[in-house]
Structure formats: structure tokens, C-alpha cells
Design a protein around this motif. Structure first.
Motif, PDB file in Angstrom:
ATOM      1  N   SER A   6       5.465-100.766  42.454  1.00 31.71           N
ATOM      2  CA  SER A   6       5.491-101.728  43.552  1.00 31.71           C
ATOM      3  C   SER A   6       4.094-102.280  43.778  1.00 31.71           C
ATOM      4  CB  SER A   6       5.988-101.035  44.823  1.00 31.71           C
ATOM      5  OG  SER A   6       5.733-101.853  45.941  1.00 31.71           O
ATOM      6  N   PRO A   7       3.950-103.601  43.915  1.00 33.17           N
ATOM      7  CA  PRO A   7       2.620-104.177  44.149  1.00 33.17           C
ATOM      8  C   PRO A   7       1.977-103.678  45.438  1.00 33.17           C
ATOM      9  CG  PRO A   7       4.226-105.867  43.561  1.00 33.17           C
ATOM     10  CD  PRO A   7       4.991-104.620  43.834  1.00 33.17           C
ATOM     11  N   SER A   8       2.778-103.074  46.320  1.00 29.25           N
ATOM     12  CA  SER A   8       2.238-102.628  47.606  1.00 29.25           C
ATOM     13  C   SER A   8       1.498-101.292  47.507  1.00 29.25           C
ATOM     14  CB  SER A   8       3.374-102.499  48.626  1.00 29.25           C
ATOM     15  OG  SER A   8       4.299-101.512  48.214  1.00 29.25           O
ATOM     16  N   ARG A   9       1.533-100.653  46.362  1.00 28.10           N
ATOM     17  CA  ARG A   9       0.827 -99.379  46.200  1.00 28.10           C
ATOM     18  C   ARG A   9       0.105 -99.368  44.862  1.00 28.10           C
ATOM     19  NH1 ARG A   9       3.248 -96.208  42.493  1.00 28.10           N
ATOM     20  NH2 ARG A   9       5.474 -96.342  42.122  1.00 28.10           N
ATOM     21  N   PRO A  10      -0.882 -98.472  44.701  1.00 33.16           N
ATOM     22  CA  PRO A  10      -1.622 -98.415  43.429  1.00 33.16           C
ATOM     23  C   PRO A  10      -0.721 -97.995  42.263  1.00 33.16           C
ATOM     24  CG  PRO A  10      -2.789 -97.233  45.174  1.00 33.16           C
ATOM     25  CD  PRO A  10      -1.417 -97.532  45.695  1.00 33.16           C
ATOM     26  N   VAL A  11      -1.115 -98.374  41.072  1.00 35.68           N
ATOM     27  CA  VAL A  11      -0.457 -97.908  39.858  1.00 35.68           C
ATOM     28  C   VAL A  11      -0.776 -96.425  39.687  1.00 35.68           C
ATOM     29  CG1 VAL A  11      -0.304 -98.169  37.363  1.00 35.68           C
ATOM     30  CG2 VAL A  11      -0.696-100.178  38.795  1.00 35.68           C
ATOM     31  N   ARG A  12       0.249 -95.602  39.577  1.00 33.47           N
ATOM     32  CA  ARG A  12       0.083 -94.159  39.434  1.00 33.47           C
ATOM     33  C   ARG A  12      -0.078 -93.823  37.950  1.00 33.47           C
ATOM     34  NH1 ARG A  12       1.882 -90.786  43.278  1.00 33.47           N
ATOM     35  NH2 ARG A  12       3.069 -89.525  41.770  1.00 33.47           N
ATOM     36  N   ILE A  26     -13.153 -92.035  31.974  1.00 29.92           N
ATOM     37  CA  ILE A  26     -11.968 -92.880  32.209  1.00 29.92           C
ATOM     38  C   ILE A  26     -11.561 -92.828  33.675  1.00 29.92           C
ATOM     39  CG2 ILE A  26      -9.509 -93.134  31.708  1.00 29.92           C
ATOM     40  CD1 ILE A  26     -10.143 -92.228  28.842  1.00 29.92           C
ATOM     41  N   CYS A  27     -11.547 -91.623  34.244  1.00 29.48           N
ATOM     42  CA  CYS A  27     -11.180 -91.482  35.665  1.00 29.48           C
ATOM     43  C   CYS A  27     -12.114 -92.294  36.555  1.00 29.48           C
ATOM     44  CB  CYS A  27     -11.209 -90.015  36.070  1.00 29.48           C
ATOM     45  SG  CYS A  27      -9.819 -89.044  35.483  1.00 29.48           S
ATOM     46  N   LEU A  28     -13.422 -92.163  36.320  1.00 27.32           N
ATOM     47  CA  LEU A  28     -14.390 -92.889  37.142  1.00 27.32           C
ATOM     48  C   LEU A  28     -14.205 -94.394  37.019  1.00 27.32           C
ATOM     49  CD1 LEU A  28     -17.612 -90.774  36.490  1.00 27.32           C
ATOM     50  CD2 LEU A  28     -16.374 -90.978  38.655  1.00 27.32           C
ATOM     51  N   ALA A  29     -13.947 -94.863  35.796  1.00 25.05           N
ATOM     52  CA  ALA A  29     -13.789 -96.301  35.569  1.00 25.05           C
ATOM     53  C   ALA A  29     -12.522 -96.829  36.228  1.00 25.05           C
ATOM     54  CB  ALA A  29     -13.760 -96.584  34.071  1.00 25.05           C
ATOM     55  N   LEU A  30     -11.427 -96.117  36.071  1.00 24.11           N
ATOM     56  CA  LEU A  30     -10.155 -96.616  36.598  1.00 24.11           C
ATOM     57  C   LEU A  30     -10.075 -96.508  38.114  1.00 24.11           C
ATOM     58  CD1 LEU A  30      -7.544 -95.362  33.962  1.00 24.11           C
ATOM     59  CD2 LEU A  30      -8.764 -97.533  34.055  1.00 24.11           C
ATOM     60  N   GLU A  31     -10.605 -95.429  38.662  1.00 21.95           N
ATOM     61  CA  GLU A  31     -10.458 -95.228  40.100  1.00 21.95           C
ATOM     62  C   GLU A  31     -11.451 -96.049  40.923  1.00 21.95           C
ATOM     63  OE1 GLU A  31     -10.101 -90.947  40.856  1.00 21.95           O
ATOM     64  OE2 GLU A  31      -7.941 -91.377  40.980  1.00 21.95           O
ATOM     65  N   ARG A  32     -12.326 -96.798  40.250  1.00 23.14           N
ATOM     66  CA  ARG A  32     -13.161 -97.762  40.987  1.00 23.14           C
ATOM     67  C   ARG A  32     -12.295 -98.890  41.561  1.00 23.14           C
ATOM     68  NH1 ARG A  32     -17.411 -97.840  36.552  1.00 23.14           N
ATOM     69  NH2 ARG A  32     -16.116 -99.504  35.724  1.00 23.14           N
ATOM     70  N   SER A  33     -11.135 -99.093  40.951  1.00 24.89           N
ATOM     71  CA  SER A  33     -10.247-100.171  41.382  1.00 24.89           C
ATOM     72  C   SER A  33      -9.218 -99.625  42.362  1.00 24.89           C
ATOM     73  CB  SER A  33      -9.531-100.784  40.180  1.00 24.89           C
ATOM     74  OG  SER A  33     -10.466-101.274  39.247  1.00 24.89           O
ATOM     75  N   PRO A  34      -9.064-100.239  43.531  1.00 21.94           N
ATOM     76  CA  PRO A  34      -8.130 -99.731  44.530  1.00 21.94           C
ATOM     77  C   PRO A  34      -6.663 -99.805  44.102  1.00 21.94           C
ATOM     78  CG  PRO A  34      -9.019-101.851  45.203  1.00 21.94           C
ATOM     79  CD  PRO A  34      -9.796-101.425  44.015  1.00 21.94           C
ATOM     80  N   ARG A 125      -3.163-102.265  33.682  1.00 22.65           N
ATOM     81  CA  ARG A 125      -2.507-103.210  34.603  1.00 22.65           C
ATOM     82  C   ARG A 125      -1.384-103.981  33.897  1.00 22.65           C
ATOM     83  NH1 ARG A 125      -7.971-104.231  36.409  1.00 22.65           N
ATOM     84  NH2 ARG A 125      -8.272-103.373  38.515  1.00 22.65           N
ATOM     85  N   ARG A 126      -1.652-104.385  32.673  1.00 21.13           N
ATOM     86  CA  ARG A 126      -0.659-105.181  31.948  1.00 21.13           C
ATOM     87  C   ARG A 126       0.597-104.389  31.645  1.00 21.13           C
ATOM     88  NH1 ARG A 126      -4.153-106.966  27.130  1.00 21.13           N
ATOM     89  NH2 ARG A 126      -2.124-107.398  26.192  1.00 21.13           N
ATOM     90  N   VAL A 127       0.430-103.141  31.184  1.00 22.66           N
ATOM     91  CA  VAL A 127       1.634-102.375  30.859  1.00 22.66           C
ATOM     92  C   VAL A 127       2.384-101.981  32.128  1.00 22.66           C
ATOM     93  CG1 VAL A 127       0.671-101.540  28.686  1.00 22.66           C
ATOM     94  CG2 VAL A 127       0.466-100.129  30.726  1.00 22.66           C
ATOM     95  N   ALA A 128       1.653-101.736  33.213  1.00 24.98           N
ATOM     96  CA  ALA A 128       2.317-101.413  34.482  1.00 24.98           C
ATOM     97  C   ALA A 128       3.148-102.592  34.969  1.00 24.98           C
ATOM     98  CB  ALA A 128       1.287-101.023  35.539  1.00 24.98           C
ATOM     99  N   ALA A 129       2.711-103.801  34.636  1.00 22.79           N
ATOM    100  CA  ALA A 129       3.420-105.010  35.043  1.00 22.79           C
ATOM    101  C   ALA A 129       4.537-105.388  34.074  1.00 22.79           C
ATOM    102  CB  ALA A 129       2.440-106.165  35.173  1.00 22.79           C
ATOM    103  N   GLY A 130       4.776-104.545  33.079  1.00 21.70           N
ATOM    104  CA  GLY A 130       5.876-104.800  32.171  1.00 21.70           C
ATOM    105  C   GLY A 130       5.501-105.493  30.882  1.00 21.70           C
TER     106      GLY A 130
END
Length: 218
Positions: A6-12, A26-34, A125-130
Motif C-alpha cells: 500500500s502506498p500509505s506505508r513503507p515497503v516491507r 544495504i540496511c543503512l542505504a535503504l532505511e535512509r528513505s522513509p 521500489r520498482r519491483v514493489a510497484a509490480g
């Protein structure tokens, strides 16, 4: 395919990586983005399956080579547990045949580690969006492989030659391979030589290296 989140919550994200320093980066890089959230970290296929069942991630970011198996081969098991998840494979090196295998097994993409963290972030982001996300230097060949226009390296190996290749991958000598196959030494040598020719290899070690790169051996 519809979006798995859902766009209303972060990609898990479930991160599966057995090297601590790589995983931390990888964790530090990805979790910089809300809009991105690491919900679990695993260091093996077995742990990934357990965490996937527990956390139900949107995206599984999976290293290709893990201590207890091949991340590509685990795609089907992951999707059986969490059918709505998207599996993105992270590899130190890759080839069109490996990338095509990822797609054939239901994976959403394959990104090479050398491409950098920014590209990885966008791929998640792209794969999460399908969408699908394959490194640009692999994408064209992947499409050709999947549409059947270009056979994969080693596709013309016979069943006996594939058996020979697997014995080579286990480190057996030509004499031992001949014994395992139940053939004369000269026949065993011929099998090995044909494997080398079909893989474009000049030595048994190179043949094994090529076979692993192409996904013919785990």
C-alpha cells in the motif's frame, strides 16, 4: 501485476545476505528513505523462509549465494510461503541465463552488486510497484532467452554430459568420473572434453567456473 504494498506505508523488505558488512551497508542505504523499511535480516535460505512466513514482506532482497543454498533456487519456496511478495536477487556476478532463470522461477529481478546502492534502492521500489528490475547490461539478453531466440550457454549438453559436469563441479578427476559413470577412461575423457567444448572452456576449472556463472551448477 498489481502492487504488493500500500502506498500509505513503507515497503516491507526482508534482506537475505550472509556478509555482515554488506548487509549493514544495504540496511543503512535503504532505511535512509522513509518509504523503505527492513523488517527482518536473514543469513541463510532456511532463515529466509522462516522470516518470510513470520514477517510477510513485500520484497525479499536475496543474495544469490548463501551458506545453505542458491538464492535463485529458493525463489519458488519463498513464493509458496508469501505469494504476494516480490523476490529481487542480488548477485556479485550474473549472466543472461541466470537472470532468465530468475524470471522463469517467478523472481522480479536481478541486480548486480557492482551497480551500486542507488540503483538497488530504485530496483526495490520498482519491483514493489509490480515492475521487473534487471541490470541494464543483462536485460536485452534476458528478453532474448525468454522468447527463445538465443539458447543459453550449455543448453546443448546431453544428459550424460550434464552428469559429467556435475561430477566436475564436485571436484572429481577424470578417472573418478569415468568410474562414477561406469565407462572406460577414454570414454570419460571424451565426455569431459565435449563439456569443455560446449562451454567454451579451456580447462576443467574454467568449465566449472562458467557453469556456476551460467546457473548450470549451484
Amino acid at each position: 501485476m498489481p502492487s504488493a504494498f500500500s502506498p500509505s506505508r513503507p515497503v516491507r523488505i526482508l534482506l537475505v545476505e550472509d556478509h555482515d558488512m554488506v548487509a549493514e551497508a544495504i540496511c543503512l542505504a535503504l532505511e535512509r528513505s522513509p518509504d523503505l523499511q527492513i523488517v527482518a535480516r536473514a543469513a541463510s535460505v532456511a532463515s529466509a523462509l522462516a522470516d518470510a512466513r513470520r514477517c510477510e514482506p513485500d520484497v525479499v532482497l536475496m543474495d544469490r549465494r548463501l551458506p545453505d543454498g542458491d538464492g535463485v533456487s529458493a525463489i519458488a519456496d519463498l513464493l509458496a510461503l508469501v505469494p504476494d511478495a516480490r523476490v529481487l536477487v542480488l548477485a556479485g556476478e550474473g549472466s543472461a541465463s541466470v537472470a532468465a532463470r530468475v524470471a522463469e522461477l517467478g523472481g522480479a529481478g536481478l541486480i548486480l552488486k557492482a551497480r551500486g546502492l542507488r540503483e538497488l534502492e530504485e530496483a526495490v521500489r520498482r519491483v514493489a510497484a509490480g515492475e521487473v528490475a534487471f541490470s541494464q547490461d543483462l536485460l536485452g539478453d534476458v528478453l532474448e532467452r525468454l522468447t527463445g531466440r538465443t539458447p543459453g550457454l550449455g543448453a546443448n549438453l546431453t544428459p550424460r554430459e550434464r552428469e559429467t559436469l556435475h561430477l566436475l563441479g564436485e571436484g572429481h578427476s577424470t578417472a573418478k568420473i569415468s568410474e562414477q559413470l561406469g565407462v572406460a577412461l577414454n570414454t570419460g575423457r571424451n565426455h569431459v572434453q565435449r563439456v569443455l567444448e560446449k562451454l567454451g572452456a579451456r580447462s576443467q576449472l574454467e568449465a566449472v567456473t562458467v557453469a556456476r556463472r551460467e546457473g548450470l551448477l549451484k
